[in-house]
Design a protein around this motif. Sequence first.
Motif, mmCIF file in Angstrom:
data_model
loop_
_atom_site.group_PDB
_atom_site.id
_atom_site.type_symbol
_atom_site.label_atom_id
_atom_site.label_comp_id
_atom_site.label_asym_id
_atom_site.label_seq_id
_atom_site.Cartn_x
_atom_site.Cartn_y
_atom_site.Cartn_z
ATOM 1 N N TRP A 70 7.452 2.061 -3.958
ATOM 2 C CA TRP A 70 7.144 2.860 -5.268
ATOM 3 C C TRP A 70 5.595 2.190 -5.234
ATOM 4 N N HIS A 71 5.935 0.563 -4.516
ATOM 5 C CA HIS A 71 4.239 0.180 -4.648
ATOM 6 C C HIS A 71 3.739 0.671 -4.080
ATOM 7 N N THR A 72 3.947 1.557 -3.056
ATOM 8 C CA THR A 72 2.434 2.680 -2.505
ATOM 9 C C THR A 72 2.257 3.583 -3.528
ATOM 10 N N LEU A 73 3.258 3.728 -3.978
ATOM 11 C CA LEU A 73 2.985 5.220 -5.351
ATOM 12 C C LEU A 73 2.088 4.801 -6.068
ATOM 13 N N TYR A 74 2.681 3.149 -6.674
ATOM 14 C CA TYR A 74 1.536 2.666 -7.502
ATOM 15 C C TYR A 74 0.656 2.312 -7.343
ATOM 16 N N ILE A 75 -0.346 1.196 -6.267
ATOM 17 C CA ILE A 75 -1.602 1.160 -5.901
ATOM 18 C C ILE A 75 -2.152 1.926 -5.814
ATOM 19 N N SER A 76 -1.428 3.390 -5.021
ATOM 20 C CA SER A 76 -2.441 4.616 -5.206
ATOM 21 C C SER A 76 -3.064 4.987 -6.267
ATOM 22 N N VAL A 77 -2.132 5.543 -7.338
ATOM 23 C CA VAL A 77 -2.395 5.791 -8.295
ATOM 24 C C VAL A 77 -3.274 5.363 -9.425
ATOM 25 N N LEU A 78 -3.399 3.708 -9.306
ATOM 26 C CA LEU A 78 -3.948 2.348 -9.860
ATOM 27 C C LEU A 78 -5.547 2.653 -9.060
ATOM 28 N N ALA A 79 -5.248 3.178 -7.981
ATOM 29 C CA ALA A 79 -6.957 2.555 -7.395
ATOM 30 C C ALA A 79 -7.709 3.504 -7.388
ATOM 31 N N MET A 80 -6.875 5.295 -7.202
ATOM 32 C CA MET A 80 -7.374 6.427 -7.823
ATOM 33 C C MET A 80 -7.886 6.971 -8.877
ATOM 34 N N VAL A 81 -7.184 6.096 -9.961
ATOM 35 C CA VAL A 81 -8.268 6.058 -10.999
ATOM 36 C C VAL A 81 -8.759 4.949 -11.639
ATOM 37 N N GLU A 214 -8.350 13.746 -1.930
ATOM 38 C CA GLU A 214 -8.718 11.848 -1.804
ATOM 39 C C GLU A 214 -7.707 11.423 -1.972
ATOM 40 N N PHE A 215 -6.923 12.097 -2.644
ATOM 41 C CA PHE A 215 -5.611 11.426 -3.455
ATOM 42 C C PHE A 215 -4.136 11.354 -2.601
ATOM 43 N N ILE A 216 -4.448 11.989 -1.637
ATOM 44 C CA ILE A 216 -3.553 12.368 -0.724
ATOM 45 C C ILE A 216 -3.701 11.838 0.626
ATOM 46 N N ASN A 217 -5.367 11.186 0.998
ATOM 47 C CA ASN A 217 -5.602 10.837 1.159
ATOM 48 C C ASN A 217 -5.267 9.077 1.174
ATOM 49 N N MET A 218 -5.556 8.878 0.253
ATOM 50 C CA MET A 218 -5.331 7.297 -0.507
ATOM 51 C C MET A 218 -3.473 7.196 -0.581
ATOM 52 N N LEU A 219 -3.094 8.522 -0.693
ATOM 53 C CA LEU A 219 -1.685 7.511 -0.187
ATOM 54 C C LEU A 219 -1.225 6.642 0.938
ATOM 55 N N LYS A 220 -1.851 7.872 1.895
ATOM 56 C CA LYS A 220 -1.784 6.939 3.434
ATOM 57 C C LYS A 220 -2.763 5.632 3.707
ATOM 58 N N THR A 221 -3.754 6.186 3.146
ATOM 59 C CA THR A 221 -5.089 4.469 3.329
ATOM 60 C C THR A 221 -4.271 3.720 2.790
ATOM 61 N N SER A 222 -3.115 3.150 1.697
ATOM 62 C CA SER A 222 -2.752 2.464 0.739
ATOM 63 C C SER A 222 -1.979 1.400 2.288
ATOM 64 N N VAL A 228 -3.299 -7.601 3.503
ATOM 65 C CA VAL A 228 -3.702 -8.723 2.561
ATOM 66 C C VAL A 228 -2.590 -9.414 1.816
ATOM 67 N N GLN A 229 -1.045 -8.649 2.978
ATOM 68 C CA GLN A 229 0.162 -8.887 1.806
ATOM 69 C C GLN A 229 0.429 -8.123 1.320
ATOM 70 N N PHE A 230 0.263 -6.783 0.925
ATOM 71 C CA PHE A 230 0.930 -6.402 -0.414
ATOM 72 C C PHE A 230 1.944 -5.652 -0.100
ATOM 73 N N ASN A 231 3.344 -5.562 -0.742
ATOM 74 C CA ASN A 231 4.494 -5.233 -0.194
ATOM 75 C C ASN A 231 4.270 -3.594 -0.387
ATOM 76 N N GLU A 232 3.947 -2.509 0.425
ATOM 77 C CA GLU A 232 3.494 -1.539 0.166
ATOM 78 C C GLU A 232 4.905 -1.064 1.485
ATOM 79 N N THR A 233 4.844 0.306 2.215
ATOM 80 C CA THR A 233 6.172 0.852 3.293
ATOM 81 C C THR A 233 5.743 0.171 4.357
ATOM 82 N N ILE A 234 4.393 0.557 4.948
ATOM 83 C CA ILE A 234 4.510 0.418 5.654
ATOM 84 C C ILE A 234 4.792 -1.776 6.480
ATOM 85 N N LYS A 235 4.298 -2.118 5.236
ATOM 86 C CA LYS A 235 5.015 -4.299 5.517
ATOM 87 C C LYS A 235 6.333 -4.538 5.511
#
Length: 309
Positions: A70-81, A214-222, A228-235
Motif C-alpha cells: 500500500w505504501h509503495t502504491l501511495y508514494i508512487s502515485v503522489l510522486a508521479m503527480v 514512467e509510472f510503471i518504472n516509478m512503482l519499481k524505483t520507489s 531512507v527508512q520508508f516502509n515500502e514493499t522491500i523494507k
Amino acid sequence: MTDTVDKTPAASVPPEQIKAIPVRHYGRWVAGVLVIAALGLIVLAFSNANINYDIIPDYLFDEGILSGVWHTLYISVLAMVLGLALGVILAVMRMSSNPVTSTVAWLYIWFFRGTPVLVQLLLWYNIALVFPVLNLGFYKDEMNQVMTPFLAALLGLGLNEAAYMSEIVRAGIQSVDQGQTEASHALGMTQGKTLRRVVLPQAMRVIVPPTGNEFINMLKTSSLAYAVQFNETIKAATDISSTSLAVVEMYFVASIWYLALTSVFSVFQYYLERRYARGSSRTLPPTPLQRLKKNLRLFGSFRRPEVAR
C-alpha cells in the motif's frame, strides 16, 4: 487423310497447379531447442536451490507485506503527480523565449537526470545538515522533525521524475504543428489559453504512452525509498526476513507483488493509449479480448469439417 489441327486457344487451357514447397528453417528449430534447454536448466537450478518455496504463499498476504505494498502504491502515485505537474511547468519554461527561465529549467533537468535517485533520496533525508531549522516566517521547526521518511521519499522521487516528465511533455508539445498555434493566435487566444486548449490536448497522444511507462518504472524505483527508512514493499519484506531468516523467500514475495502491480497498470496504460490513438488512427488496434475471440474463431473454423456441395 487430313490432319486435324487443335485450334483451341491457349488461354482456355488451365495452367498447372503450382506446388509451393515451404522452406525449412532448421535454425529456428535449433534456436527453440536451445532456449527450452536453457530455461530447463534455470528451472532445475532454482528447484534444487536451498529455498523454502512452501512459505511464500503464507507471507504473500501478510499484514506487514500488504502495508508495504500500500505504501509503495501511495508514494508512487503522489510522486508521479508531483513529477507530472512540475514537469509541465519545466517544459514550458524550457521552451520559453526568456533566457533566464529556459536556463533554469535546463539546469534543473541536467542536475536531476545526471545524479542517481538514491543519492537524491539520501540528500533529502539528511538535508538537516544544510538547513538545521526550517523557518518559513509563519512556520518554524527543526528540519529533523519536518523531513520524515515519507517526505524525503516524496521529494526525492517526485523531483527526479519531474526532470524526465519535462522532456516527455516538451516532445509532445513540439509534435503539434506550429500552424495550430499560429491559428489560435490569429483568433485572439493568449499564449496560455492556446497551450491549455489547443496544444496540450493534441500533445496528449504523444505524452500518454511514455508517461504510463514512467509510472510503471516509478512503482519499481520507489523501492529505493528503503534507504531512507520508508516502509515500502522491500523494507517490509526485509523486516520480516530479519526475524524469519527467509531472506530470498521474502524477495520472491516482494517480486510477485511488483509483478502484479505492474501488470495491472500495464492494462490501464494499454487502454489509455488506445483511447488517445482515436485522433490519429482510423482503425484502432484490437483489444486483448478481441484478439482472443478472433483466435478462438479461427481455431474453430480449422476444426470444423467442410461440407461438400
